[in-house]
Design an enzyme around this catalytic site. Structure first.
Site, PDB file in Angstrom:
ATOM      1  N   SER A 504       0.850  -1.182   0.000  1.00 14.60           N
ATOM      2  CA  SER A 504       0.000   0.000   0.000  1.00 14.60           C
ATOM      3  C   SER A 504       0.893   1.242   0.000  1.00 14.60           C
ATOM      4  O   SER A 504       1.705   1.396  -0.911  1.00 14.60           O
ATOM      5  CB  SER A 504      -0.949  -0.045   1.195  1.00 14.60           C
ATOM      6  N   ASP A 589      -8.694  -4.950  -6.083  1.00 15.56           N
ATOM      7  CA  ASP A 589      -8.355  -3.922  -5.103  1.00 15.56           C
ATOM      8  C   ASP A 589      -9.239  -2.686  -5.302  1.00 15.56           C
ATOM      9  O   ASP A 589      -9.150  -2.021  -6.337  1.00 15.56           O
ATOM     10  CB  ASP A 589      -6.879  -3.545  -5.264  1.00 15.56           C
ATOM     11  N   HIS A 621      -7.056  -5.567  -1.879  1.00 19.13           N
ATOM     12  CA  HIS A 621      -5.952  -4.736  -1.405  1.00 19.13           C
ATOM     13  C   HIS A 621      -4.972  -5.532  -0.548  1.00 19.13           C
ATOM     14  O   HIS A 621      -3.786  -5.213  -0.501  1.00 19.13           O
ATOM     15  CB  HIS A 621      -6.520  -3.555  -0.610  1.00 19.13           C
TER      16      HIS A 621
END
Length: 651
Positions: A504, A589, A621
């Site tokens: 991320s 995601d 994600h």
């Protein structure tokens, strides 16, 4: 390192009270790859570190007689349940595609609740499974709708309050669900609460408060009296304080609200807000660290404990009656005790002892005898190995800011090791002391693991958080490079063999390192990392609407700062990347589109940059599937061994 969390991820509610437990029971049985492979020279098999834990997340039933926990069944984490006085437990759920990540007992003692999405799309459904019959029912069977569990209360044992964005994808209305029948009715339309969490619920399971974000990035806490009434503002937090502000419960008489906020201080403290006149009184706080958690008495509804995360977890005692209990937990051994579950009588607790060099250990604690009883270790196969210690460190960044982090050495000795900078997600989160499979994996493979709570990380007060504003790819990145310089100057790291990795925001930082400072790093690994900050801000999920003003303020607003955002984007500098890159991304995601990684892959292909790309078609994600995690770790291990020279498990 590979746990994800874009902005707001830490605030995304999973399942209230989702903790697990079991202990005097027979083993749930290891997953298919749970037994350690032959260890060569102390090499820990990837399966031992990254398979689903043998047992984890225990939760006591409301009457304190049964326990539920997560354990593999067919290689997928499912909920198991058993009696405390029995030696056997049984799997209750039968998920075969995607592991269950959290669960909670309903206060009727008859049902266990959990949430599940489809391939990581974050449209979570709330399920109830009957402990007696095993019947599993989807309580929110609505396509394209996200369910959030807002509350469970002993006073209303057969009901749950759930947030659903059925009518507006940006707003979760509050619905009351009768768990036994699945009957659902609207409890309250959402007047504009779109923060994480959005609603504040009282002890009768009534929505009586909420977080209302403002267009300038600040927020307001709204409350009203029980029953129909007019919403009114009880607290206003400016944009600098928004991430540190939360409300979580009402006093027993309903006249006060408990909230964590700054009220002009640098750190967020626990306060009691008078709903009549708006006055505030501080209950607990720390001069250097924000309050990170609060424990409420289930009978008096008064705060008992608050926690702060410094180098280690600390408890701030509000109710002195708990001091003997905390003293008893101090005798459990080396590590930080976390109170994770309790029965409705508040007499039996489950305590997780978290240490850096040992997987978490769970204990059953009886407050009457003050004697803890061992329940289980989460990964007993690791007990045959010597694991590494996580050491706090700090340094002065190039502009003088004091930055903290953790460094973990291989267990073979202290020398100039090849190093990997492991960057946490968020970035509005932080690394913490304790067991981390990824850190242990790196140390076992012969790498120094460097974790940095760079500026913009949470928990260190408003000034430290604000120091990261509009500094993606700039001063936040400088903190990582300065940490590398510290490790080299201390004689810990080999400056010619430094890698960087993260997920991320951590993935973004790894790609930014490859694009902006390729002379510092030898290689970079990104999982779900943004590559274009303009499109990242423009394409946030609709249920992040309340967070969007904060993101535009702290990162940049594409309407006014498109040039700045593009200049800070790794995609804009793909031609400058000269080091090998490993990218991975989940196809579903909803936070960082897979197109972010694939655009950079195309650009690096045109520029001739050596790279590897892994696409996971059944993930979002985060990598939830055991097979996905092991595939990614195997690729990362081979990649690091090739470019940094660490150890590698034989296939």
């Amino acid at each position: 390192m590979f746990c994800t969390g874009c902005a707001g991820h830490a605030r995304e509610p999973a399942l209230t009270g989702a903790v697990n437990g079991s202990g005097t029971m027979a083993d749930a049985g290891p997953s298919k790859r749970g037994a350690p492979a032959k260890a060569e020279a102390g090499l820990i098999a990837r399966s031992v570190l990254f398979d689903n834990p043998q047992r984890e997340a225990p939760a006591l039933s409301p009457d304190g007689r049964r326990i539920a926990y997560l354990a593999p069944s067919g290689g997928i984490s499912n909920i198991w349940v058993g009696d405390l006085d029995s030696t056997r437990a049984r799997p209750l759920t039968r998920e075969s595609r995607r592991s269950i990540m959290g669960h909670a007992w309903a206060h009727d003692g008859r049902h266990l609740l959990y949430v599940q999405d489809r391939d990581g799309d974050e449209n979570w459904h709330l399920h109830a499974v009957d402990v007696q019959t095993g019947e599993d029912r989807d309580l929110t069977p609505f396509d394209g709708v996200q369910a959030r569990l807002l509350g469970l209360e002993p006073a209303v044992p057969g009901e749950a309050l759930v947030g659903l964005n059925r009518d507006d994808p940006e707003l979760h209305d509050a619905y009351r669900i009768r768990i036994a029948t699945g009957e659902i009715e609207l409890a309250e339309k959402n007047p504009g609460f779109s923060w994480f969490p959005s609603w504040v619920v009282d002890h009768q399971l009534r929505p009586r408060g909420g977080i209302h974000p403002r267009a300038d990035g600040g927020l307001e806490i709204w409350v009203r009296d029980a029953g129909p009434g007019t919403w009114r503002t009880i607290l206003v937090a400016d944009a600098d304080d928004a991430f540190a502000t939360s409300a979580f419960g009402f006093s027993d008489d309903g006249r006060e609200l408990f909230a964590v906020c700054t009220f002009g201080e640098d750190t967020a403290r626990l306060h009691r807000l008078n709903l009549n006149d708006g006055s505030a009184r501080e209950i607990a706080g720390h001069p250097s660290f924000d309050i990170s958690g609060v424990r409420i008495d289930p009978h008096t509804h008064e705060p008992q404990l608050a926690t702060v995360d410094g180098e280690r977890l600390r408890y701030l005692v509000v109710d002195r009656a708990l001091e003997p209990d905390l003293a008893a937990h101090g005798e459990l051994g080396r590590g930080d005790p976390h109170l994770t579950s309790r029965d409705d009588a508040d007499q039996r607790w489950i305590v997780r002892l978290n240490a850096d060099d040992r997987p978490p250990v769970y204990h059953l604690y009886d407050r009457r005898s003050r004697k803890p009883e061992l329940l289980f270790q989460t990964r007993p196969a690791l007990s045959r190995y010597r694991l590494a210690r996580m050491e706090p460190f700090s340094f002065r960044a190039r502009d003088g800011l004091l930055v903290h982090g953790y460094v973990t050495f291989p267990t073979f000795g202290r020398a100039r090791w090849p190093a990997v900078v492991s960057v946490h997600g968020g970035p509005y989160g932080r690394d913490r002391w304790g067991f981390d499979p990824e850190v242990q994996w790196l140390a076992n493979r012969g790498y120094l693991c460097i974790q940095v709570n760079f500026r913009g990380s949470t928990g260190y007060g408003r000034r430290f958080l604000a120091a990261g504003d509009r500094e993606w790819g700039a001063k936040m990145q400088d903190d990582l490079v300065d940490a590398v310089a510290w490790a080299i100057d201390e004689g810990h790291a080999d400056g010619a063999r430094i890698g960087i990795s993260g997920a991320s925001y951590g993935g973004y930082a790894a790609l930014a390192a490859a694009a902006f400072t390729p002379d510092v790093f030898r290689c970079a690994i990104s999982l779900a990392g943004p590559t274009n900050l303009v499109t990242l801000i423009e394409r946030t999920p609709p249920y992040w609407a309340g967070l969007a003003p904060q993101l535009r303020r702290r990162i940049g607003d594409p309407r006014h700062d498109a040039e700045l955002l593009w200049a800070r984007s790794p995609l804009a500098h793909a031609a400058d990347i000269r080091i090998p890159v490993l990218l991975a991304h989940g196809a579903h995601d909803p936070r960082v589109s897979v197109a972010e990684s694939e655009a950079l892959v195309e650009a690096m292909t045109q520029s001739g940059v050596p790279h590897t790309y892994l696409r996971f078609d059944d993930e979002g994600h985060s990598l939830v599937g055991e097979h996905s995690q092991l595939r990614f770790i195997a690729a990362a291990e081979q990649f690091l061994a090739e470019h940094l020279g660490g150890r590698q498990e034989r296939s």
